[in-house]
Scaffold this motif. Sequence first.
Motif, PDB file in Angstrom:
ATOM      1  N   GLU A 168       0.688  -1.059 -16.169  1.00 29.73           N
ATOM      2  CA  GLU A 168       1.958  -1.080 -16.899  1.00 29.73           C
ATOM      3  C   GLU A 168       2.793   0.165 -16.634  1.00 29.73           C
ATOM      4  O   GLU A 168       4.009   0.088 -16.403  1.00 29.73           O
ATOM      5  CB  GLU A 168       1.689  -1.220 -18.400  1.00 29.73           C
ATOM      6  N   ARG A 169       2.168   1.321 -16.641  1.00 31.53           N
ATOM      7  CA  ARG A 169       2.926   2.577 -16.570  1.00 31.53           C
ATOM      8  C   ARG A 169       3.258   3.022 -15.145  1.00 31.53           C
ATOM      9  O   ARG A 169       4.260   3.699 -14.944  1.00 31.53           O
ATOM     10  CB  ARG A 169       2.158   3.687 -17.295  1.00 31.53           C
ATOM     11  N   THR A 170       2.416   2.680 -14.198  1.00 28.60           N
ATOM     12  CA  THR A 170       2.660   3.143 -12.825  1.00 28.60           C
ATOM     13  C   THR A 170       3.171   2.050 -11.897  1.00 28.60           C
ATOM     14  O   THR A 170       3.704   2.348 -10.827  1.00 28.60           O
ATOM     15  CB  THR A 170       1.374   3.728 -12.211  1.00 28.60           C
ATOM     16  N   GLY A 171       2.979   0.796 -12.277  1.00 30.66           N
ATOM     17  CA  GLY A 171       3.326  -0.298 -11.383  1.00 30.66           C
ATOM     18  C   GLY A 171       2.307  -0.516 -10.290  1.00 30.66           C
ATOM     19  O   GLY A 171       2.490  -1.361  -9.409  1.00 30.66           O
ATOM     20  N   GLY A 172       1.222   0.248 -10.335  1.00 32.28           N
ATOM     21  CA  GLY A 172       0.167   0.108  -9.325  1.00 32.28           C
ATOM     22  C   GLY A 172      -0.629  -1.174  -9.503  1.00 32.28           C
ATOM     23  O   GLY A 172      -0.639  -1.776 -10.579  1.00 32.28           O
ATOM     24  N   LYS A 173      -1.301  -1.579  -8.453  1.00 29.89           N
ATOM     25  CA  LYS A 173      -2.095  -2.800  -8.470  1.00 29.89           C
ATOM     26  C   LYS A 173      -3.580  -2.473  -8.625  1.00 29.89           C
ATOM     27  O   LYS A 173      -4.039  -1.419  -8.187  1.00 29.89           O
ATOM     28  CB  LYS A 173      -1.880  -3.599  -7.186  1.00 29.89           C
ATOM     29  N   VAL A 174      -4.290  -3.389  -9.240  1.00 28.49           N
ATOM     30  CA  VAL A 174      -5.729  -3.218  -9.452  1.00 28.49           C
ATOM     31  C   VAL A 174      -6.471  -4.411  -8.866  1.00 28.49           C
ATOM     32  O   VAL A 174      -6.212  -5.568  -9.242  1.00 28.49           O
ATOM     33  CB  VAL A 174      -6.078  -3.095 -10.948  1.00 28.49           C
ATOM     34  N   VAL A 175      -7.356  -4.143  -7.936  1.00 31.23           N
ATOM     35  CA  VAL A 175      -8.252  -5.164  -7.386  1.00 31.23           C
ATOM     36  C   VAL A 175      -9.674  -4.811  -7.796  1.00 31.23           C
ATOM     37  O   VAL A 175     -10.139  -3.693  -7.530  1.00 31.23           O
ATOM     38  CB  VAL A 175      -8.146  -5.252  -5.852  1.00 31.23           C
ATOM     39  N   LEU A 176     -10.329  -5.718  -8.474  1.00 36.10           N
ATOM     40  CA  LEU A 176     -11.726  -5.509  -8.828  1.00 36.10           C
ATOM     41  C   LEU A 176     -12.584  -5.786  -7.601  1.00 36.10           C
ATOM     42  O   LEU A 176     -12.386  -6.779  -6.907  1.00 36.10           O
ATOM     43  CB  LEU A 176     -12.133  -6.425  -9.984  1.00 36.10           C
ATOM     44  N   ILE A 177     -13.515  -4.896  -7.335  1.00 36.92           N
ATOM     45  CA  ILE A 177     -14.372  -5.013  -6.147  1.00 36.92           C
ATOM     46  C   ILE A 177     -15.821  -4.976  -6.624  1.00 36.92           C
ATOM     47  O   ILE A 177     -16.299  -3.961  -7.144  1.00 36.92           O
ATOM     48  CB  ILE A 177     -14.046  -3.898  -5.119  1.00 36.92           C
ATOM     49  N   THR A 178     -16.497  -6.093  -6.481  1.00 36.02           N
ATOM     50  CA  THR A 178     -17.805  -6.242  -7.103  1.00 36.02           C
ATOM     51  C   THR A 178     -18.823  -6.822  -6.138  1.00 36.02           C
ATOM     52  O   THR A 178     -18.487  -7.632  -5.265  1.00 36.02           O
ATOM     53  CB  THR A 178     -17.714  -7.157  -8.351  1.00 36.02           C
ATOM     54  N   ASN A 179     -20.066  -6.440  -6.323  1.00 36.70           N
ATOM     55  CA  ASN A 179     -21.150  -6.970  -5.508  1.00 36.70           C
ATOM     56  C   ASN A 179     -21.705  -8.274  -6.059  1.00 36.70           C
ATOM     57  O   ASN A 179     -22.788  -8.712  -5.650  1.00 36.70           O
ATOM     58  CB  ASN A 179     -22.270  -5.936  -5.364  1.00 36.70           C
ATOM     59  N   ALA A 180     -20.982  -8.918  -6.945  1.00 34.38           N
ATOM     60  CA  ALA A 180     -21.399 -10.237  -7.427  1.00 34.38           C
ATOM     61  C   ALA A 180     -21.540 -11.187  -6.242  1.00 34.38           C
ATOM     62  O   ALA A 180     -20.670 -11.231  -5.369  1.00 34.38           O
ATOM     63  CB  ALA A 180     -20.378 -10.787  -8.412  1.00 34.38           C
ATOM     64  N   PRO A 181     -22.626 -11.976  -6.185  1.00 28.29           N
ATOM     65  CA  PRO A 181     -22.880 -12.818  -5.019  1.00 28.29           C
ATOM     66  C   PRO A 181     -22.113 -14.131  -5.015  1.00 28.29           C
ATOM     67  O   PRO A 181     -22.244 -14.916  -4.079  1.00 28.29           O
ATOM     68  CB  PRO A 181     -24.385 -13.074  -5.106  1.00 28.29           C
ATOM     69  N   ARG A 182     -21.325 -14.380  -6.049  1.00 28.12           N
ATOM     70  CA  ARG A 182     -20.543 -15.617  -6.107  1.00 28.12           C
ATOM     71  C   ARG A 182     -19.096 -15.358  -5.695  1.00 28.12           C
ATOM     72  O   ARG A 182     -18.637 -14.228  -5.730  1.00 28.12           O
ATOM     73  CB  ARG A 182     -20.580 -16.177  -7.529  1.00 28.12           C
ATOM     74  N   PRO A 183     -18.355 -16.409  -5.338  1.00 33.37           N
ATOM     75  CA  PRO A 183     -16.928 -16.247  -5.049  1.00 33.37           C
ATOM     76  C   PRO A 183     -16.174 -15.760  -6.283  1.00 33.37           C
ATOM     77  O   PRO A 183     -16.682 -15.799  -7.410  1.00 33.37           O
ATOM     78  CB  PRO A 183     -16.491 -17.659  -4.642  1.00 33.37           C
TER      79      PRO A 183
END
Length: 290
Positions: free
Chosen positions: A49-64
């Motif tokens: 909200e404050r920076t306009g930056g994007k967030v991508v979650l990066i996880t070792n979950a084995p499912r799509p």
Amino acid sequence: MTASAPLLIPGLSAIASDYKGILCDVWGVLHNGVAAFEQAHRALATYRERTGGKVVLITNAPRPSAPIREQLASLGVPLDAYDDIVTSGDVTRDQLSAKAGEKIFHIGPERDLSLYDGTGVILSSEADSTVISCTGLFDDEVETPEDYRYQLSALAKRGLTMICANPDIVVERGDRLIWCAGSLGRLYEDLGGTVLISGKPHAPIYRAAVDRLSALAGEPVADQNILCVGDGLPTDIRGADSQGLDVLFITGGIHASDFGPVDAPDEGLVRRRLAEEGYTARAAVPRLVW
């Protein structure tokens, strides 16, 4: 950051303006497998909200990513905390697609079977398969890697390659540590087997996540403008370092017991551990907060 600058910071707000995008770990940072950490997902939402930056979650979950999005919602992580998700399962599907038409022996719980949808591989018995795909232990509540030693030894002697969809060795589930697919991958290598891994700390998942971040931003996001957030030294911290990306180390996660009181870690112990492992961190906090 100079060696004399404080490593421990009060929260993400202290460095947020330096970055156009965040690649954030999930298990151990946003939830513990039982419930979401409210301050953590609020921190990411505030950053967006404050920076306009994007967030991508990066996880070792084995499912799509689709079922992981559903899981996050069920645990209480709202959609405003992130823009998208890249999973180890997503990038592992490329390895599986390269084996289209081959018979695959799946090791792991039934909940992970969506990993194979559309890849062209044929799920088969242990005896008939030419490739192993490991997403975890069949029953991670009671089993340990040692329960698989005899089976994996026999598979290694046959020369079968293992595709490991989750490089994590253990994760927190509530107040317990649960064995993951990475523990079986490690054992398989010890037994002489070959293991292929695309998740953290390896490059494929970072390439996919950075590409997704750039697509969301509508322009290439330079490495120096990306902050990785994670709690696992052999996965999150090693992976970010190997890709030349800054990292915010969450000390209260899987390694919490190594640094003194969980909510008041000893900075000297944190620095020493990073140095011993050969890693660097832009900053550290016990838990992800704004």
